[in-house]
Motif scaffolding. Structure first.
Motif, short mmCIF file in Angstrom:
data_model
loop_
_atom_site.label_atom_id
_atom_site.label_comp_id
_atom_site.label_asym_id
_atom_site.label_seq_id
_atom_site.Cartn_x
_atom_site.Cartn_y
_atom_site.Cartn_z
N PRO A 178 95.36 53.05 51.44
CA PRO A 178 96.10 54.03 50.64
C PRO A 178 95.92 55.44 51.19
O PRO A 178 94.97 55.72 51.92
N THR A 179 96.83 56.32 50.80
CA THR A 179 96.60 57.73 51.07
C THR A 179 95.44 58.20 50.19
O THR A 179 95.06 57.53 49.23
N GLN A 180 94.89 59.37 50.51
CA GLN A 180 93.76 59.88 49.73
C GLN A 180 94.15 60.12 48.28
O GLN A 180 93.40 59.79 47.35
N GLU A 181 95.34 60.66 48.05
CA GLU A 181 95.77 60.92 46.66
C GLU A 181 96.04 59.61 45.92
O GLU A 181 95.78 59.51 44.72
N ALA A 182 96.52 58.60 46.63
CA ALA A 182 96.73 57.29 46.00
C ALA A 182 95.39 56.66 45.62
O ALA A 182 95.24 56.08 44.53
N TYR A 183 94.42 56.81 46.51
CA TYR A 183 93.08 56.27 46.23
C TYR A 183 92.45 56.97 45.02
O TYR A 183 91.85 56.32 44.16
N GLN A 184 92.58 58.28 44.95
CA GLN A 184 92.02 59.04 43.83
C GLN A 184 92.69 58.65 42.51
O GLN A 184 92.03 58.56 41.46
N ALA A 185 93.99 58.38 42.55
CA ALA A 185 94.70 57.96 41.35
C ALA A 185 94.20 56.60 40.88
O ALA A 185 94.04 56.36 39.68
#
Length: 306
Positions: A178-185
């Motif tokens: 995932p992208t970093q923002e997807a992972y954080q979500a």
């Protein structure tokens, strides 16, 4: 009904293909012992699929005390599976995977979700429940979508099989990140679910909720694989993760009904009681009479059904 019909048609088409082509890949497992399933998975590079328009056959299989349920649990997380046979041989599957789709009536689903043994080993919380109304505008819309999009859906599946299917046990496994923002979500959703469990979630929902963030991640992965022919070449986006979370949350009320002792699990018993009341035109009755005459014999089953 349209989904069940198409599932049956696809399974029949695969059987005809396999009959005409003796060396063709074996994609579906219909029935048999856990040893037969494991043997097919070994020959298919570690994976297989179960697709049944009824599900009672699968239910009988996994309820058999001799059936090794670990193969189902390991296939969910793709953990390496090993098992020593009675004859002394060692069965080993690297990163097994098993896709299961059951299109069943509520009475069959109740036998599955109401089985405490399957819940204890963590099997039923891994199944995503979806209850579709039998008659309303939503169903009509679903049938129309199925009719319009099934060709595209079949083409996508065929292309994925042609690209990825192998009988090599040491197959290449693509990793999608995932992208970093997807992972954080996704991490934020995991914390949200954990807080809900600690905040007093009902006991019958806790096992399902513990896997809810994983369910959302898997759904996001499915959406990602649909969007790209080579999904490993692209990261999973925030939008895909948010869609996976939304679908996971939309599934939750269905799970609440499936696992609730007064929901699906009491469905069949409630039908028996209602049939008895109607047949005898009873205007007044108590739980003792229900237990004695309706076929629902214990208070532990009578009260949830009522």
């Amino acid at each position: 009904a349209a989904v069940a019909q198409e599932a049956g048609r696809m399974a029949d088409a695969v059987k005809e293909y396999e009959a005409d082509e003796p060396r063709a890949p074996h994609i579906f497992f219909d029935s048999g012992t856990d040893k037969k399933l494991i043997g097919i998975m070994q020959k298919c590079g570690g994976g297989c699929a179960i697709q049944q328009p009824e599900g009672d056959v699968f239910l009988r299989q996994i309820n058999d005390k001799q059936f090794d349920k670990n193969i189902l649990l390991k296939s969910y997380t793709m953990e390496n599976y090993s098992h020593a046979t009675v004859s002394g041989g060692q069965i080993y599957i690297k990163n097994p995977f098993l896709n299961i789709l059951l299109v069943v009536q509520p009475c069959i689903a109740a036998r599955m979700y109401g089985n405490t043994q399957l819940a204890t080993v963590g099997l039923t919380p891994r199944f995503i429940p979806l209850f579709v109304p039998t008659v309303n505008s939503q169903t009509d819309g679903l049938n129309n979508v199925a009719a319009q999009e099934m060709g595209r859906y079949n083409d996508k599946l065929a292309a994925m099989l042609k690209r990825n299917y192998t009988q090599d046990a040491d197959r290449q496994i693509f990793e999608v990140k995932p992208t970093q923002e997807a992972y954080q979500a996704m991490k934020a959703f995991q914390k949200q679910v954990a807080a809900g469990i600690e905040g007093g979630a009902p006991n019958h929902m806790k096992a399902f909720m513990r896997k809810l963030h994983g369910t959302a991640a898997r759904i996001a992965g499915v959406l990602h694989a649909w969007a790209y022919d080579e999904p490993e070449q692209h990261p999973i986006t925030l939008r895909e993760v948010e869609a996976g979370i939304s679908i996971a949350l939309a599934i939750s009320p269905h799970a609440e009904f499936a696992f609730n002792p007064t929901g699906l699990c009491a469905y069949e018993d409630a039908q028996k009681i209602l049939t008895w009341v109607k047949r005898h035109k009873e205007s007044m009755f108590d739980s003792r009479q229900i237990a004695q005459y309706s076929g629902v014999t214990t208070n532990a089953k009578v009260f949830p059904a009522l």
